[in-house]
Design a protein around this motif. Structure first.
Motif, PDB file in Angstrom:
ATOM      1  N   LEU A  62      31.256  44.134  30.602  1.00  0.00           N
ATOM      2  CA  LEU A  62      29.697  43.383  30.465  1.00  0.00           C
ATOM      3  C   LEU A  62      29.334  42.744  31.980  1.00  0.00           C
ATOM      4  N   ILE A  63      30.280  41.683  32.319  1.00  0.00           N
ATOM      5  CA  ILE A  63      30.555  41.324  33.522  1.00  0.00           C
ATOM      6  C   ILE A  63      30.918  41.475  34.564  1.00  0.00           C
ATOM      7  N   GLY A  64      30.299  41.139  36.412  1.00  0.00           N
ATOM      8  CA  GLY A  64      30.927  42.035  36.774  1.00  0.00           C
ATOM      9  C   GLY A  64      32.032  40.892  37.954  1.00  0.00           C
ATOM     10  N   GLN A  65      33.151  41.391  38.484  1.00  0.00           N
ATOM     11  CA  GLN A  65      33.925  40.370  39.182  1.00  0.00           C
ATOM     12  C   GLN A  65      34.240  40.345  40.782  1.00  0.00           C
ATOM     13  N   SER A  66      34.387  39.834  41.310  1.00  0.00           N
ATOM     14  CA  SER A  66      34.683  39.720  42.987  1.00  0.00           C
ATOM     15  C   SER A  66      35.997  40.700  42.964  1.00  0.00           C
ATOM     16  N   TYR A  67      36.282  41.109  44.572  1.00  0.00           N
ATOM     17  CA  TYR A  67      37.003  41.078  44.942  1.00  0.00           C
ATOM     18  C   TYR A  67      37.726  40.876  46.663  1.00  0.00           C
ATOM     19  N   LEU A  82      39.923  44.773  50.666  1.00  0.00           N
ATOM     20  CA  LEU A  82      39.390  46.310  50.167  1.00  0.00           C
ATOM     21  C   LEU A  82      40.366  47.048  50.241  1.00  0.00           C
ATOM     22  N   LYS A  83      41.235  47.180  49.096  1.00  0.00           N
ATOM     23  CA  LYS A  83      42.102  47.951  48.763  1.00  0.00           C
ATOM     24  C   LYS A  83      41.821  48.365  46.868  1.00  0.00           C
ATOM     25  N   TRP A  84      40.485  47.329  47.109  1.00  0.00           N
ATOM     26  CA  TRP A  84      39.943  47.296  45.904  1.00  0.00           C
ATOM     27  C   TRP A  84      38.395  47.729  45.948  1.00  0.00           C
ATOM     28  N   PHE A  85      38.091  49.117  44.638  1.00  0.00           N
ATOM     29  CA  PHE A  85      36.662  49.390  44.594  1.00  0.00           C
ATOM     30  C   PHE A  85      35.438  47.912  45.170  1.00  0.00           C
ATOM     31  N   GLN A  86      34.915  48.083  45.822  1.00  0.00           N
ATOM     32  CA  GLN A  86      34.117  47.259  45.668  1.00  0.00           C
ATOM     33  C   GLN A  86      32.803  46.648  44.854  1.00  0.00           C
ATOM     34  N   GLY A  87      32.482  46.052  43.870  1.00  0.00           N
ATOM     35  CA  GLY A  87      30.713  46.247  43.216  1.00  0.00           C
ATOM     36  C   GLY A  87      29.946  45.675  43.931  1.00  0.00           C
ATOM     37  N   SER A  97      32.381  26.223  40.788  1.00  0.00           N
ATOM     38  CA  SER A  97      33.765  26.199  40.718  1.00  0.00           C
ATOM     39  C   SER A  97      34.423  26.343  39.399  1.00  0.00           C
ATOM     40  N   VAL A  98      34.035  26.429  38.134  1.00  0.00           N
ATOM     41  CA  VAL A  98      34.318  27.415  37.108  1.00  0.00           C
ATOM     42  C   VAL A  98      34.821  28.314  37.246  1.00  0.00           C
ATOM     43  N   ASN A  99      34.037  28.942  37.293  1.00  0.00           N
ATOM     44  CA  ASN A  99      34.501  30.152  36.825  1.00  0.00           C
ATOM     45  C   ASN A  99      35.435  31.195  38.245  1.00  0.00           C
ATOM     46  N   THR A 100      35.464  31.141  39.075  1.00  0.00           N
ATOM     47  CA  THR A 100      36.276  31.704  40.028  1.00  0.00           C
ATOM     48  C   THR A 100      36.138  33.064  40.162  1.00  0.00           C
ATOM     49  N   GLN A 101      36.047  34.059  39.152  1.00  0.00           N
ATOM     50  CA  GLN A 101      36.162  35.642  39.283  1.00  0.00           C
ATOM     51  C   GLN A 101      35.283  35.745  39.048  1.00  0.00           C
ATOM     52  N   TYR A 102      34.095  35.034  39.414  1.00  0.00           N
ATOM     53  CA  TYR A 102      32.591  35.795  39.722  1.00  0.00           C
ATOM     54  C   TYR A 102      31.709  34.575  39.911  1.00  0.00           C
ATOM     55  N   LYS A 103      32.043  33.983  41.111  1.00  0.00           N
ATOM     56  CA  LYS A 103      31.243  32.890  41.460  1.00  0.00           C
ATOM     57  C   LYS A 103      29.509  32.879  41.296  1.00  0.00           C
ATOM     58  N   LEU A 104      28.866  33.072  40.108  1.00  0.00           N
ATOM     59  CA  LEU A 104      27.786  32.759  39.242  1.00  0.00           C
ATOM     60  C   LEU A 104      27.090  31.756  38.484  1.00  0.00           C
ATOM     61  N   LEU A 105      26.506  30.537  38.497  1.00  0.00           N
ATOM     62  CA  LEU A 105      26.186  30.003  37.439  1.00  0.00           C
ATOM     63  C   LEU A 105      25.477  30.105  36.617  1.00  0.00           C
ATOM     64  N   GLU A 210      36.836  48.175  35.502  1.00  0.00           N
ATOM     65  CA  GLU A 210      37.928  49.412  34.380  1.00  0.00           C
ATOM     66  C   GLU A 210      38.640  50.407  35.570  1.00  0.00           C
ATOM     67  N   LEU A 211      37.894  51.157  36.858  1.00  0.00           N
ATOM     68  CA  LEU A 211      38.250  51.378  37.426  1.00  0.00           C
ATOM     69  C   LEU A 211      39.339  50.267  38.285  1.00  0.00           C
ATOM     70  N   ASN A 212      39.520  49.569  38.843  1.00  0.00           N
ATOM     71  CA  ASN A 212      40.616  48.870  39.549  1.00  0.00           C
ATOM     72  C   ASN A 212      41.466  49.509  38.706  1.00  0.00           C
ATOM     73  N   ILE A 213      41.244  48.440  37.460  1.00  0.00           N
ATOM     74  CA  ILE A 213      42.436  48.575  36.910  1.00  0.00           C
ATOM     75  C   ILE A 213      43.303  49.878  36.544  1.00  0.00           C
ATOM     76  N   ALA A 214      42.615  51.162  35.890  1.00  0.00           N
ATOM     77  CA  ALA A 214      43.078  52.483  36.098  1.00  0.00           C
ATOM     78  C   ALA A 214      43.723  52.569  38.560  1.00  0.00           C
ATOM     79  N   LEU A 215      42.883  51.945  39.137  1.00  0.00           N
ATOM     80  CA  LEU A 215      43.711  52.850  40.189  1.00  0.00           C
ATOM     81  C   LEU A 215      44.925  51.578  40.684  1.00  0.00           C
ATOM     82  N   LYS A 216      44.994  50.397  40.390  1.00  0.00           N
ATOM     83  CA  LYS A 216      46.250  49.372  39.987  1.00  0.00           C
ATOM     84  C   LYS A 216      47.279  50.115  39.164  1.00  0.00           C
TER      85      LYS A 216
END
Length: 222
Positions: A62-67, A82-87, A97-105, A210-216
């Protein structure tokens, strides 16, 4: 006088009993029942729609991440990896600075009007970046091919999905960066495209995590 005191004490005791009963029912019993039902019927959703990879939780559907690549010295905005699909663009309301996966407060849109010069500039810059990043030898992206979700953030700023059109636009770049064939990557996108709910509600989507997990996994096997 004594009767007045006695009646007051009875009323206070009655009120206290009502408070205790309501606290027990609404504060303990009801939450436990709802939690139990949710865990029994919808355990995945009840636990945050977690996504696991390599035996550990890596995010939520339900929550996007940055690559992105690590910040370079003096750089304020990281470059996308750029080796990953971008959202979708992450133009939310704040950073942390806490949620480093998706830096939105905060969850929310930019609140910029359609004729905002800032928004227009953001969209133009985003479109130019999408064209540049996804153009590889033998495949050039045209500005007219760039879908809206590739250059605008969602209402929440946390959208985990992109359109099949945006995913398809990235196929050639993903194939080139990861040493895969276009056919392999396009098949991956097709396999992770979710159709409309009940066949007619909403639009088809692709979950980026999910797409990037499958790509990996595909890159590891290749």
């Amino acid at each position: 006088m004594n009767n007045s005191v006695t009646n007051t004490a009875r009323l206070l005791w009655a009120g206290l009993r009502a408070l205790l009963v309501l606290t027990l029912v609404t504060g303990v019993i009801y939450p436990l029942v709802v939690t139990g039902i949710a865990q029994g019927i919808f355990p995945g959703k009840a636990n945050g729609s977690e996504i696991k990879a390599d035996g550990k939780v890596v995010g939520s559907s339900l929550i996007g991440q940055s690559y992105n690549l690590p910040l370079k010295k003096g750089q304020e905005t990281p470059d996308p990896d750029l080796k990953w699909f971008q959202g979708r663009p992450q133009n939310g309301l704040g950073a942390n600075s806490v949620n480093t996966q998706y830096k939105l407060l905060l969850s929310g849109a930019t609140n910029l009007s359609a004729d905002s010069k800032v928004l227009v500039r953001q969209v133009k810059d985003a479109k130019a970046a999408v064209v540049k990043d996804n153009s590889v030898p033998g495949y050039t992206v045209k500005a007219s091919q760039v879908p809206a979700d590739a250059v605008t953030s969602s209402g929440s700023g946390l959208d985990p999905d992109i359109s099949p059109a945006y995913a398809d636009l990235q196929v050639h770049r993903i194939a080139e960066k990861n040493g895969l064939s276009v056919t392999q990557v396009r098949k991956l996108v097709d396999e992770h495209t979710d159709g409309r709910t009940l066949g007619f509600i909403g639009e088809p989507t692709v979950n980026v995590l999910e797409l990037n997990i499958a790509l990996k996994s595909l890159v590891t096997k290749s």
